[in-house]
Design an enzyme around this catalytic site. Structure first.
Site, PDB file in Angstrom:
ATOM      1  N   CYS A  86      -2.299   8.487   3.969  1.00 20.04           N
ATOM      2  CA  CYS A  86      -2.144   8.374   2.512  1.00 20.04           C
ATOM      3  C   CYS A  86      -3.435   8.765   1.815  1.00 20.04           C
ATOM      4  O   CYS A  86      -3.446   9.121   0.657  1.00 20.04           O
ATOM      5  CB  CYS A  86      -1.653   6.997   2.101  1.00 20.04           C
ATOM      6  SG  CYS A  86      -2.391   5.681   3.012  1.00 20.04           S
ATOM      7  N   GLU A  99       0.875  -1.180   0.000  1.00 23.88           N
ATOM      8  CA  GLU A  99       0.000   0.000   0.000  1.00 23.88           C
ATOM      9  C   GLU A  99       0.902   1.216   0.000  1.00 23.88           C
ATOM     10  O   GLU A  99       1.626   1.442   0.973  1.00 23.88           O
ATOM     11  CB  GLU A  99      -0.838   0.029   1.287  1.00 23.88           C
ATOM     12  CG  GLU A  99      -1.953  -0.972   1.352  1.00 23.88           C
ATOM     13  CD  GLU A  99      -3.080  -0.631   0.417  1.00 23.88           C
ATOM     14  OE1 GLU A  99      -3.208   0.554   0.044  1.00 23.88           O
ATOM     15  OE2 GLU A  99      -3.817  -1.559   0.041  1.00 23.88           O
TER      16      GLU A  99
END
Ligand SMILES: Cc1cc2nc3c(=O)[nH]c(=O)nc-3n(C[C@H](O)[C@H](O)[C@H](O)COP(=O)(O)OP(=O)(O)OC[C@H]3O[C@@H](n4cnc5c(N)ncnc54)[C@H](O)[C@@H]3O)c2cc1C
Length: 1024
Positions: A818, A784
């Site tokens: 993020c 990720e």
């Protein structure tokens, strides 16, 4: 005391205002209730007749409103779409836009329009003169409708409305429209307008003559002027969690208002808003009016909402407060204006629903509250606010039964809704006050839509009374209502009927509006203080390793405070850990899935028990603020429960047997997994990756981020305590650059789960691709990575929501997610007003230490992050024009950074292309939605994205064309929830399927197929 059943109240302290009164006996009639019924019916019948008479006499013909109400009662879907259109109207600037929205909302297969409706709408959109006519007509329609409920745009217009009311023997309370504000600028403007209003009313009231019916009570004269105020409008950081800071700030804003009102001899009433604000509103009321200056002032007032299960406890607490204070105050009893909101929000959050689930339960509670208020009139001056004839008649019957002198009880109605009721009560000699809102339509839209909803609701008395329903039905007692047997309830979060799986129930986040929750958090922060600075060990096979290099981890909020001394694992430790995991693999793989799943469930339980302590560690070690830290724990719990259930689902082999041949498809563990986690979700992401690998039967080497090793250690201990064998889980804190390459590159590693930066992620993918001697497996990498996420703000967006959503998405946990927003693209004419409001809103951010609940932006995680953010803050100022900045207050010593918002940035510039991981935002104008979609898409990332729009067509288009992993519409773009919003991106944002989603575990498993021919000499067994 009279009929009221004191034993029902469980009152010990102010916090008991929050006590839930849910037991069935709370809804039953008291003796007094039954005794009052005959008088109530007589009074009610004549009141109803008079209300109907007044309605006919005072009927204002309003084509738009009447048609809107008529259409909205035909079909629920049509009603919703009509009200959405009305809500969007003030933002629609051109005839084209009005015509397009009307068509988008109403000309749809699922909306039942009257015959010819679709053709008419299409015609209205088909040529310019028709569109112009439509815009004018809808503008007039919205304005006349608003005028029905809103007495004027300013104090002057409203004053003539109240003078008209006074001529009708009605008195008033004035309310300046406005609710939660987005900036201090707005809050100060609101305060100023109130102060001006008081001056205007002082002037106007000089010419008024005192009227016995409206301006006296049984105890003497009462002020002729009464104003109502919503406290959340006075302070942009109004937050029940920051109770003390909110109280202090709101009182500072209130002081000049209350002093002025007191000097002038006016009444000031605090309105009650949503339930989240209730406790802090009571707290402000208590604190303010216990001040020596106001303690003997008897013209303060507050509201009690009977739709709340806590209403009776609230009243009891108010009565005790009045006794303690020694001076009475006013209490307006209402049912409550936010029933739908409370019901939806509590279901969304997984919190107990604070409001009664059935209308008669609210009505019955209202009557019990009336009893209490009227019996306690010497402490709490009763003001009964309702348009329901029975509810009002009940108060009259009660006052009569007690033999109270005339005008002890006040009756209240809303402007534009309750005048017939008001005139009817006034005709009966009662003192009636009309609640008169005034202000601009835009801030008043929420109020207007609430009134429209109320008037069109199936449960509303006003609607029923207008439908010629028989008096016996309208006046029926709510106390005989029987709660229906529970039907088959479809849980709120199941939307896909094709899913057969039991719906997953997310762990609710803690309710920080409750004082008890705030106290628990404070206690946890205190409890961990003696443990600050303890050593976090490397643990292999359950044995803490001695003699490792130890590195201090400082609290980012307070330079010099050591939170943990982190042992750094060596390459030898990595070797030992890999050996241990390789050795335990086969045994762990064969442990039954239910046993592995139970370990996860027990870990989740451990987290629940230690919820606030875990949050406290996050506050201290990485500077996560309270709510965000708690959400991190809730997400970690969800990961445990969700992956446990998912693994049990996947453990059922898929069979495709045919006569003579059995086929089975199933999953098997991969092998040792290396989990390399980031510090920004120090518990949730580490837990998610670790427990996914574990439950899939893979031993795990857990490598927390250097910055969050203590939290990682807490997770390690919870997993071991929950029964995870110590040779299956190895804990290796330390320097990723030292042990990372060894763990990733080792031939024994089968899976690598990584969340972090793109450069590190890509290097892991590269290194994992190399095959080393002795390696039996092609490694699987789940990575990720970053994002450069954009929010598009459409021309018709609700700008208040867009500004707040963009700001929260960009600055929540200082932008260190993020999923955070770093680019905002604003379409057309919305650009300038959006920029103006954002520039003001950014000033409301309070930069401060994470443990302070009034902090809205904490420091970043460490000095490196601080330096990086400051570098990008300079780039932002170079590449764009500074739109808004919130600088770091003096006196803070930690890793603090400012919030920087730059406008007119180059979409291809460094600021708009590189991931910052901090509160630095680029705002850009775009001419069209096409341009917005192009720019949103012009980075290498595709993680999250957002849209604020009220155009169904644009929403549909963005759903199709904004190709990001997680798209959020009309809400902030951070805060994904397990199962509801599986999280993860595409392109350079990562590889692998989404965390918290149905495909995630497959990455930790190998699928296998077994086919067996079971035919022997022409015969075969049947299937089991
Ligand atoms: C002068 C005045 C001031 C007010 N000030 C406030 C205020 O400060 N804060 C505030 O929140 N409200 C306030 N209200 C109340 C609110 O705005 C509504 O007007 C009021 O709740 C409507 O109640 P009713 O008795 O007139 O009508 P009714 O038709 O008898 O009752 C409608 C009410 O019942 C409740 N209800 C509806 N459906 C259900 C259901 N399925 N289950 C349980 N309960 C249900 C809701 O509260 C709804 O508003 C005020 C009202 C007046 C008249």
């Amino acid at each position: 005391m009279l009929e009221i059943r004191q034993s029902e109240f469980v009152y010990q302290s102010e916090s008991n205002m929050l006590e839930e009164m849910t037991s069935p006996q709370d809804t039953g009639p008291s003796l007094g209730t039954l005794a009052l019924e005959p008088a109530l019916q007589t009074i009610g019948a004549s009141l109803l007749a008079e209300v109907r008479n007044q309605e006919t006499k005072g009927r204002i013909s309003d084509v738009f409103y009447d048609r809107l109400m008529e259409l909205s009662t035909r079909d629920e879907k049509l009603k919703v779409e009509l009200f959405r259109f009305v809500d969007a109207l003030p933002a629609l600037k051109t005839p084209e836009s009005v015509a397009r929205h009307l068509s988008e909302y109403l000309v749809r297969p699922d909306v039942q329009l009257p015959a010819g409706g679709a053709q008419l709408i299409n015609f209205l959109g088909s040529n310019l003169p028709a569109r112009l006519a439509l815009k004018t007509a809808t503008g007039i329609g919205a304005t006349t409708m608003a005028k029905r409920f809103i007495a004027g745009r300013n104090g002057r217009e409203a004053t003539s409305a109240i003078e008209r009311l006074r001529r009708q023997n009605l008195t008033f309370t004035m309310d300046l429209l406005g609710e939660a504000v987005t900036s201090e600028h707005e809050a100060l403007a609101y305060q100023k307008k109130y102060l001006e209003l008081l001056e205007d009313l002082a002037m106007a009231s000089k010419s008024w003559t005192r009227q016995a019916q409206t301006d006296t009570a049984s105890w003497g004269d009462i002020p002729m002027v009464n104003v109502s105020i919503k406290l959340s409008s006075l302070y942009a950081r109004f937050d029940p969690m920051a109770r003390d800071a909110t109280t202090e700030a709101v009182i500072a804003r209130l002081l000049p208002i209350i002093r002025s009102a007191k000097d002038k001899g006016f009444i000031v009433n605090f309105d009650m808003e949503q339930n989240d604000f209730r406790d802090v509103t009571f707290h402000i009321f208590r604190t303010m009016f216990l001040m020596e200056e106001f303690r003997t002032w008897d013209n303060a007032g507050i509201v009690c909402q009977a739709y709340l299960k806590s209403a009776e406890a609230d009243l009891l607490a108010l009565r005790d407060y009045a006794i303690e204070r020694g001076t009475p105050f006013w209490v307006r009893l209402v049912k409550g204006a936010y029933w739908d909101y409370e019901t939806i929000i509590s279901a969304q959050r997984g919190h107990p629903c604070p409001v009664w689930p059935y209308k008669p339960l609210t009505d019955a509670c209202f009557e019990r509250c009336e009893d209490f208020l009227i019996e306690n009139w010497m402490h709490l001056r009763p003001a009964i606010a309702s348009h329901n004839v029975r509810s009002q008649a009940r108060a009259q019957a009660k006052a009569k039964a007690l033999g109270l002198p005339p005008r002890t009880v006040e009756y209240q109605v809303l402007y534009g809704m309750g005048e017939p009721m008001g005139r009817a009560l006034s005709a009966a000699g009662e003192r009636v006050r009309v609640y008169v809102p005034f202000g601009e339509l835009l801030p008043g839209m929420a109020y207007l839509v609430r009134r429209l909803l109320e008037n069109s609701s199936n449960d509303s008395f006003v609607r029923k009374a207008g439908e010629a329903i028989d008096a016996s039905i309208l006046l029926a007692s709510p106390h005989t209502f029987e709660i229906p047997a529970p039907a088959h309830v479809v849980p709120a979060d199941v939307t896909d009927e094709s899913e057969s799986m039991t719906p997953f129930i997310n762990e609710p986040e803690a309710d920080f509006a409750l004082v008890e929750t705030q106290d628990q958090m404070r206690a946890a922060l205190k409890a961990i203080t003696p443990e600050l600075g303890q050593v976090v060990p490397v643990v292999i096979n359950g044995i803490p390793m001695q003699g490792r290099e130890v590195v201090d981890r400082e609290d980012p909020s307070h330079a010099g405070t050591v939170v943990a001394k982190v042992s750094y694992a060596t390459l030898d430790d990595a070797e030992l850990a890999l050996t241990a995991c390789t050795a335990s693999f086969k045994r762990w793989r064969d442990v039954p899935v239910t046993e592995r799943a139970d370990i996860l469930r027990r870990t989740a339980d451990g987290m629940r028990k230690n919820r606030f302590v875990l949050s406290a560690w996050m506050v201290r070690e990485v500077g996560k603020p309270w709510r965000e830290a708690d959400a991190d724990v809730a997400e970690a719990i969800d990961f445990c429960d969700y992956y446990a259930a998912e693994m049990e689902r996947l453990a059922n082999p898929r069979k495709r047997n045919i006569p003579g041949e059995w086929n089975e498809y199933f999953y098997e563990s991969r092998g040792p997994a290396v989990v390399i986690a980031p510090w920004n979700f120090p518990l949730a992401i580490l837990a998610g990756m670790t427990v996914a690998a574990l439950v899939a039967g893979n031993p795990v080497i857990m490598k927390p981020a250097e910055q969050s090793s203590r939290i990682g250690y807490e997770l390690y201990k919870l997993l071991i305590a929950a029964g995870c064998p110590s040779d299956v889980l190895q804990f290796l804190p330390g320097d990723g650059e030292v042990i990372g390459p060894k763990l990733v590159g080792d031939p024994r590693t089968a899976v690598i789960a990584f969340t972090g930066s793109r450069p590190v992620g890509l290097s892991i993918i590269r290194s994992a691709a190399d095959v080393h001697p002795g390696q039996r497996e092609i490694k699987r990498v789940v990575a990720e990575l970053g994002g450069k996420n954009a929010i598009i703000v459409d021309e018709d967006a609700d700008l208040d929501e867009a500004v707040l959503g963009a700001l929260q998405s960009a600055t929540g946990f200082s932008g260190q997610k993020c999923s955070a927003c770093s680019r905002v693209l604003v379409v057309g004419t919305a650009y300038e007003p959006f920029c103006e409001r954002l520039a003001e809103a950014v000033k409301t951010i309070k930069i401060g230490p994470a443990e302070d609940p009034s902090t809205t932006m904490p420091p970043v995680v460490d000095r490196d992050a601080q330096a990086r953010v400051l570098r990008y803050a300079d780039i932002a100022k170079r590449e764009g024009k500074l739109l808004g900045e919130q600088t770091v207050p003096a006196g803070l010593d930690g890793c603090y950074v400012p919030v920087v918002i730059a406008k007119d940035c180059d979409p291809k510039g460094q600021l708009c292309q590189e991931e910052v991981f901090g509160p630095v935002v680029a705002v850009m104008p775009v001419a069209t939605l096409d341009e917005a979609l192009d720019i949103a898409d012009n980075t290498i990332y595709a993680l999250t994205g957002g849209l604020y729009s009220r155009s169904p067509q644009n929403i549909a288009r963005v759903r199709r064309e904004m190709r990001v992993g997680n798209l959020y519409i009309n809400r902030k773009i951070t805060g994904a929830i397990v199962d509801r919003q599986p999280f993860g991106g595409a392109r350079m944002s990562g590889v692998g399927s989404k965390a918290g989603g149905p495909d995630y575990l497959l990455q930790f498993l190998v699928p296998r197929t077994i086919t067996e021919s079971v035919m022997r000499r022409g015969f075969a067994p049947t299937e089991d």
